[in-house]
Scaffold this active site. Structure first.
Site, PDB file in Angstrom:
ATOM      1  CB  ILE A 168      25.568  14.515  44.680  1.00  0.00           C
ATOM      2  CG1 ILE A 168      26.640  14.879  45.058  1.00  0.00           C
ATOM      3  CG2 ILE A 168      25.651  13.757  42.688  1.00  0.00           C
ATOM      4  CD1 ILE A 168      27.268  16.053  44.546  1.00  0.00           C
ATOM      5  CB  THR A 169      21.206  16.307  40.834  1.00  0.00           C
ATOM      6  OG1 THR A 169      21.418  17.942  41.663  1.00  0.00           O
ATOM      7  CG2 THR A 169      19.892  16.100  40.029  1.00  0.00           C
ATOM      8  CD  GLU A 373      25.978  22.809  36.702  1.00  0.00           C
ATOM      9  OE1 GLU A 373      26.825  24.177  37.041  1.00  0.00           O
ATOM     10  OE2 GLU A 373      25.755  21.799  36.549  1.00  0.00           O
ATOM     11  CG  PHE A 393      36.968  33.821  42.344  1.00  0.00           C
ATOM     12  CD1 PHE A 393      35.627  33.106  42.112  1.00  0.00           C
ATOM     13  CD2 PHE A 393      37.161  34.298  40.417  1.00  0.00           C
ATOM     14  CE1 PHE A 393      34.607  33.151  41.508  1.00  0.00           C
ATOM     15  CE2 PHE A 393      35.775  34.378  39.479  1.00  0.00           C
ATOM     16  CZ  PHE A 393      34.583  33.911  40.259  1.00  0.00           C
TER      17      PHE A 393
HETATM   18  P1  TGC Z   1      40.818  29.376  37.784  1.00  0.00           P
HETATM   19  O1  TGC Z   1      41.910  29.377  38.448  1.00  0.00           O
HETATM   20  O2  TGC Z   1      39.448  29.585  37.260  1.00  0.00           O
HETATM   21  O3  TGC Z   1      40.912  27.801  36.838  1.00  0.00           O
HETATM   22  C1  TGC Z   1      40.988  26.479  36.595  1.00  0.00           C
HETATM   23  C2  TGC Z   1      41.350  25.476  35.720  1.00  0.00           C
HETATM   24  O4  TGC Z   1      39.596  25.605  34.917  1.00  0.00           O
HETATM   25  C3  TGC Z   1      39.359  26.595  33.136  1.00  0.00           C
HETATM   26  N1  TGC Z   1      38.277  26.654  33.979  1.00  0.00           N
HETATM   27  C4  TGC Z   1      37.656  26.558  32.537  1.00  0.00           C
HETATM   28  N2  TGC Z   1      37.608  25.625  31.952  1.00  0.00           N
HETATM   29  C5  TGC Z   1      36.190  25.158  31.162  1.00  0.00           C
HETATM   30  N3  TGC Z   1      35.169  25.882  31.552  1.00  0.00           N
HETATM   31  C6  TGC Z   1      35.560  26.721  31.973  1.00  0.00           C
HETATM   32  N4  TGC Z   1      34.118  27.678  33.177  1.00  0.00           N
HETATM   33  C7  TGC Z   1      36.242  27.195  32.984  1.00  0.00           C
HETATM   34  N5  TGC Z   1      36.915  28.017  34.210  1.00  0.00           N
HETATM   35  C8  TGC Z   1      38.289  28.070  34.258  1.00  0.00           C
HETATM   36  C9  TGC Z   1      40.783  27.274  33.811  1.00  0.00           C
HETATM   37  O5  TGC Z   1      41.631  27.929  32.668  1.00  0.00           O
HETATM   38  C10 TGC Z   1      41.614  26.724  34.172  1.00  0.00           C
HETATM   39  O6  TGC Z   1      42.508  25.713  33.170  1.00  0.00           O
HETATM   40  P2  TGC Z   1      44.266  25.514  33.192  1.00  0.00           P
HETATM   41  O7  TGC Z   1      44.021  24.301  32.544  1.00  0.00           O
HETATM   42  O8  TGC Z   1      45.044  26.736  33.168  1.00  0.00           O
HETATM   43  O9  TGC Z   1      44.265  24.617  34.605  1.00  0.00           O
HETATM   44  O10 TGC Z   1      39.655  28.487  38.349  1.00  0.00           O
HETATM   45  P3  TGC Z   1      39.735  28.995  40.463  1.00  0.00           P
HETATM   46  O11 TGC Z   1      40.043  27.601  41.507  1.00  0.00           O
HETATM   47  O12 TGC Z   1      39.841  29.979  40.181  1.00  0.00           O
HETATM   48  O13 TGC Z   1      38.214  28.842  40.647  1.00  0.00           O
HETATM   49  C11 TGC Z   1      37.035  29.767  39.031  1.00  0.00           C
HETATM   50  C12 TGC Z   1      35.547  29.070  39.758  1.00  0.00           C
HETATM   51  C13 TGC Z   1      35.568  29.939  40.899  1.00  0.00           C
HETATM   52  C14 TGC Z   1      34.728  30.463  39.116  1.00  0.00           C
HETATM   53  C15 TGC Z   1      34.642  27.677  39.509  1.00  0.00           C
HETATM   54  O14 TGC Z   1      35.497  26.989  40.721  1.00  0.00           O
HETATM   55  C16 TGC Z   1      33.416  27.703  40.357  1.00  0.00           C
HETATM   56  O15 TGC Z   1      32.439  27.494  38.897  1.00  0.00           O
HETATM   57  N6  TGC Z   1      32.906  27.260  40.855  1.00  0.00           N
HETATM   58  C17 TGC Z   1      31.663  26.883  40.741  1.00  0.00           C
HETATM   59  C18 TGC Z   1      31.340  25.298  41.346  1.00  0.00           C
HETATM   60  C19 TGC Z   1      30.423  25.583  40.578  1.00  0.00           C
HETATM   61  O16 TGC Z   1      29.724  25.753  39.682  1.00  0.00           O
HETATM   62  N7  TGC Z   1      30.010  23.865  41.263  1.00  0.00           N
HETATM   63  C20 TGC Z   1      28.755  23.151  40.261  1.00  0.00           C
HETATM   64  C21 TGC Z   1      28.572  22.399  41.007  1.00  0.00           C
HETATM   65  S1  TGC Z   1      27.179  20.921  40.116  1.00  0.00           S
HETATM   66  C22 TGC Z   1      25.612  21.376  39.976  1.00  0.00           C
HETATM   67  O17 TGC Z   1      25.597  22.428  41.027  1.00  0.00           O
HETATM   68  C23 TGC Z   1      24.974  20.531  39.962  1.00  0.00           C
HETATM   69  S2  TGC Z   1      23.190  21.204  39.833  1.00  0.00           S
HETATM   70  C24 TGC Z   1      22.359  20.104  38.978  1.00  0.00           C
HETATM   71  C25 TGC Z   1      21.864  20.624  37.804  1.00  0.00           C
HETATM   72  O18 TGC Z   1      22.370  21.679  37.003  1.00  0.00           O
HETATM   73  O19 TGC Z   1      20.928  21.535  37.635  1.00  0.00           O
HETATM   74  P1  FAD Z   2      29.010  28.199  48.811  1.00  0.00           P
HETATM   75  O1  FAD Z   2      30.346  27.970  48.458  1.00  0.00           O
HETATM   76  O2  FAD Z   2      30.273  27.832  50.835  1.00  0.00           O
HETATM   77  O3  FAD Z   2      29.179  29.803  49.439  1.00  0.00           O
HETATM   78  C1  FAD Z   2      28.153  30.452  50.261  1.00  0.00           C
HETATM   79  C2  FAD Z   2      28.184  31.579  49.800  1.00  0.00           C
HETATM   80  O4  FAD Z   2      29.424  32.248  50.004  1.00  0.00           O
HETATM   81  C3  FAD Z   2      27.087  31.802  48.239  1.00  0.00           C
HETATM   82  O5  FAD Z   2      26.577  33.048  49.067  1.00  0.00           O
HETATM   83  C4  FAD Z   2      28.643  32.311  47.629  1.00  0.00           C
HETATM   84  O6  FAD Z   2      28.307  32.811  46.466  1.00  0.00           O
HETATM   85  C5  FAD Z   2      29.417  32.890  48.504  1.00  0.00           C
HETATM   86  N1  FAD Z   2      30.469  33.199  48.260  1.00  0.00           N
HETATM   87  C6  FAD Z   2      31.503  31.893  47.635  1.00  0.00           C
HETATM   88  N2  FAD Z   2      32.840  32.124  47.363  1.00  0.00           N
HETATM   89  C7  FAD Z   2      32.688  33.712  47.270  1.00  0.00           C
HETATM   90  C8  FAD Z   2      33.789  34.575  47.510  1.00  0.00           C
HETATM   91  N3  FAD Z   2      35.156  34.530  46.991  1.00  0.00           N
HETATM   92  N4  FAD Z   2      32.687  35.398  47.158  1.00  0.00           N
HETATM   93  C9  FAD Z   2      31.884  36.243  47.509  1.00  0.00           C
HETATM   94  N5  FAD Z   2      30.536  35.584  48.016  1.00  0.00           N
HETATM   95  C10 FAD Z   2      31.615  33.869  47.998  1.00  0.00           C
HETATM   96  N6  FAD Z   2      27.215  19.762  42.996  1.00  0.00           N
HETATM   97  C11 FAD Z   2      27.261  18.969  42.389  1.00  0.00           C
HETATM   98  O7  FAD Z   2      28.195  18.752  42.169  1.00  0.00           O
HETATM   99  N7  FAD Z   2      26.318  18.025  41.382  1.00  0.00           N
HETATM  100  C12 FAD Z   2      25.219  18.050  41.706  1.00  0.00           C
HETATM  101  O8  FAD Z   2      24.917  17.276  40.898  1.00  0.00           O
HETATM  102  C13 FAD Z   2      24.695  19.090  42.320  1.00  0.00           C
HETATM  103  N8  FAD Z   2      23.362  19.169  42.407  1.00  0.00           N
HETATM  104  C14 FAD Z   2      22.574  19.908  43.379  1.00  0.00           C
HETATM  105  C15 FAD Z   2      21.433  20.191  43.629  1.00  0.00           C
HETATM  106  C16 FAD Z   2      20.625  20.886  44.658  1.00  0.00           C
HETATM  107  C17 FAD Z   2      19.529  20.976  45.008  1.00  0.00           C
HETATM  108  C18 FAD Z   2      21.913  22.017  44.983  1.00  0.00           C
HETATM  109  C19 FAD Z   2      21.106  22.942  46.340  1.00  0.00           C
HETATM  110  C20 FAD Z   2      23.017  22.185  45.187  1.00  0.00           C
HETATM  111  C21 FAD Z   2      23.207  21.067  43.824  1.00  0.00           C
HETATM  112  N9  FAD Z   2      24.782  20.838  44.051  1.00  0.00           N
HETATM  113  C22 FAD Z   2      25.404  20.359  43.309  1.00  0.00           C
HETATM  114  C23 FAD Z   2      25.938  21.598  44.673  1.00  0.00           C
HETATM  115  C24 FAD Z   2      25.892  23.423  44.643  1.00  0.00           C
HETATM  116  O9  FAD Z   2      27.365  23.644  43.548  1.00  0.00           O
HETATM  117  C25 FAD Z   2      26.463  24.078  45.297  1.00  0.00           C
HETATM  118  O10 FAD Z   2      25.728  24.498  46.663  1.00  0.00           O
HETATM  119  C26 FAD Z   2      26.861  25.976  45.091  1.00  0.00           C
HETATM  120  O11 FAD Z   2      28.365  25.415  43.560  1.00  0.00           O
HETATM  121  C27 FAD Z   2      27.134  26.438  45.973  1.00  0.00           C
HETATM  122  O12 FAD Z   2      28.214  25.926  46.859  1.00  0.00           O
HETATM  123  P2  FAD Z   2      27.950  25.995  48.947  1.00  0.00           P
HETATM  124  O13 FAD Z   2      26.726  25.319  48.724  1.00  0.00           O
HETATM  125  O14 FAD Z   2      28.588  24.888  48.554  1.00  0.00           O
HETATM  126  O15 FAD Z   2      28.493  27.272  49.107  1.00  0.00           O
END
Ligand code: TGC
Ligand code: FAD
Length: 394
Positions: A168-169, A373, A393
């Site tokens: 968590i950033t 992200e 997925f």
């Molecule tokens: P899925 O069934 O596709 O969707 C569930 C519900 O969410 C809605 N939805 C969205 N709504 C708004 N924006 C989007 N991009 C949306 N994508 C989906 C969707 O319509 C549905 O709504 P409802 O009302 O019908 O229930 O969900 P899924 O479980 O199959 O997952 C989809 C998936 C894999 C794409 C999603 O979970 C995903 O994007 N996973 C990646 C997680 C991720 O990006 N984590 C980031 C954490 S934060 C972070 O990393 C901060 S880094 C620091 C920085 O930003 O600098």
């Molecule tokens: P995993 O989900 O375990 O993925 C591992 C590998 O499997 C990846 O290559 C992935 O692409 C692949 N994979 C996953 N699913 C599939 C599929 N269906 N098919 C094929 N390949 C797949 N999160 C927050 O909530 N808040 C923050 O502020 C935040 N800050 C961050 C800052 C840093 C520096 C970093 C490194 C991460 C941060 N994150 C934060 C977390 C970040 O969003 C996750 O690391 C990211 O979403 C990937 O999750 P994971 O690391 O658990 O990898």
């Protein structure tokens, strides 16, 4: 010699208004003067003055700058993107601080919060007097946040939260955490709800994660929630289901589309300058065809990355950008940026591995940007789903 930058070759400035160019130049000046002189040292020591930096960035007006009211600047998506681009040209960690504050924590409260939550937190967060973090990812659930184990259960009128968030950033320096938990109670996608948690609440702790080789000029933490008691008013009233946190991710991913190309631009400019003065086999490195082929190919990708970012920015300002379009930009611009950083590193030879130049720092940072992200694979699957109508997925 008469030379051109990528910006000039692609006539990129012709796509921006005078006001947009002014905002871009202001952020660039701030970054070059206030951050660049220190950032390699912060990276080396894995320590940033986050509180002080947040106040400076708040003073600059970039925290929650695309949000309206509550002390936010109310600017356009393109303005916000340009600010991200210039900040990430300095370091991805600085852009991350701004993304997490404005697009994740503040956006969550602004879009999904109660009037009371907005009044309490947004003006201070916009000024950089309070830092926010966003807890979605867990140790076992990153790409699939819907599987989260963190639970919120009722106790009278209160909520009790237990669980852990990972990566968590801003976690250890935050005054407020937006935490997503499964309530098992509500209708919708597995009952996920957001909670606005003051970090001095008993039961909240945020140990910092150390030994990172990427995003070292950024605080990354675990969040531990142990019998954390919150009043009903701490829940974000308008967000139910995964849609809540995913909507915030769209905002932050948008900033990264611009940001990553800023890091790539900085690498390319560094490599062009280096190649002009470095003599190999008695001639400037820039005069060899192999070097020029590398530079030309990278210039194409930096230019095209800008065009993609600007196009998506204009669609977002028109209120018409779709999540799959955000995936196009996030996937392309982070993937090209990391390739460019690595290619530029080759041009710098051994000098390329030191912090004297920004290139290896950008390359290492971009490893995180590629993963957070939504990983590249997650965005490929999003685009694949948009093209075929099939979800791969699961
Ligand atoms: P899925 O069934 O596709 O969707 C569930 C519900 O969410 C809605 N939805 C969205 N709504 C708004 N924006 C989007 N991009 C949306 N994508 C989906 C969707 O319509 C549905 O709504 P409802 O009302 O019908 O229930 O969900 P899924 O479980 O199959 O997952 C989809 C998936 C894999 C794409 C999603 O979970 C995903 O994007 N996973 C990646 C997680 C991720 O990006 N984590 C980031 C954490 S934060 C972070 O990393 C901060 S880094 C620091 C920085 O930003 O600098
Ligand atoms: P995993 O989900 O375990 O993925 C591992 C590998 O499997 C990846 O290559 C992935 O692409 C692949 N994979 C996953 N699913 C599939 C599929 N269906 N098919 C094929 N390949 C797949 N999160 C927050 O909530 N808040 C923050 O502020 C935040 N800050 C961050 C800052 C840093 C520096 C970093 C490194 C991460 C941060 N994150 C934060 C977390 C970040 O969003 C996750 O690391 C990211 O979403 C990937 O999750 P994971 O690391 O658990 O990898």
């Amino acid at each position: 010699a008469d030379t051109r930058t990528v910006t000039e070759l692609f006539a990129l400035d012709s796509l921006l208004t005078d006001e947009e160019r002014q905002i871009r130049d202001t952020v660039r000046k701030f970054g070059e003067e206030k951050i660049r002189p220190h950032v390699a040292e912060w990276f080396e020591e894995a320590r940033i003055p986050a509180k002080e930096l947040a106040k400076q960035l708040g003073g600059l007006g970039v925290l929650g700058m695309h949000l309206e009211g509550y002390g936010c600047a109310g600017m356009s998506a393109v303005d916000y993107g340009l600010a991200c681009l210039e900040l990430e040209a300095i370091d991805s960690g600085i852009r991350s601080l701004v993304s997490v504050q404005g697009s994740l924590a503040m956006f969550a409260i602004h879009h999904w919060g109660s009037e009371e939550q907005k009044q309490e937190w947004l003006p201070r967060m916009a000024a950089g007097e309070a830092i926010g973090c966003f807890g979605l990812t867990e140790p076992d659930f990153g790409s699939d946040p819907g599987g989260m184990r963190t639970r919120a259960v009722r106790d009278g009128g209160d909520w009790i939260l237990n669980g852990a968030k990972m990566w968590i950033t801003n976690g250890s320096v935050a005054d407020v955490a937006v935490v997503w938990a499964n309530t098992d109670l509500e209708e919708g996608a597995r009952g996920i709800r957001g909670f606005v948690v003051p970090t001095d609440t008993p039961g909240f702790s945020a140990p910092e994660i150390h030994a990172k080789m990427s995003l070292r000029a950024s605080v990354t933490s675990e969040l531990v929630l142990q019998d954390l008691r919150l009043p009903e008013s701490a829940m974000l009233p308008k967000a139910a289901g995964l849609r809540g946190p995913l909507s915030c991710l769209n905002e932050a991913r948008f900033g990264i589309i611009f940001g990553a190309i800023g890091a790539a631009r900085d690498c390319l400019e560094t490599a062009v300058d280096y190649a002009a003065t470095r003599l190999v086999f008695d001639k400037p490195l820039a005069s060899y065809q192999l070097t020029q082929a590398k530079l030309a190919d990278m210039a194409l990708e930096v230019g095209k990355g800008h065009l993609l970012a600007y196009q998506l920015g204009r669609r977002k300002d028109a209120g018409e950008v779709e999540p799959a379009q955000v995936s196009l930009g996030k996937l392309n611009n982070t993937r090209e940026a990391i390739k460019i950083a690595r290619e530029c590193r080759t041009i710098l030879g051994a000098n390329g591995i030191t912090l004297e130049y920004p290139v290896i720092r950008h390359a290492n940072n971009l490893e995180s940007v590629l993963t957070y992200e939504g990983t590249s694979e997650v965005h490929q699957l999003q685009i694949g789903r948009a093209l075929t109508g099939e979800s791969a997925f699961r």
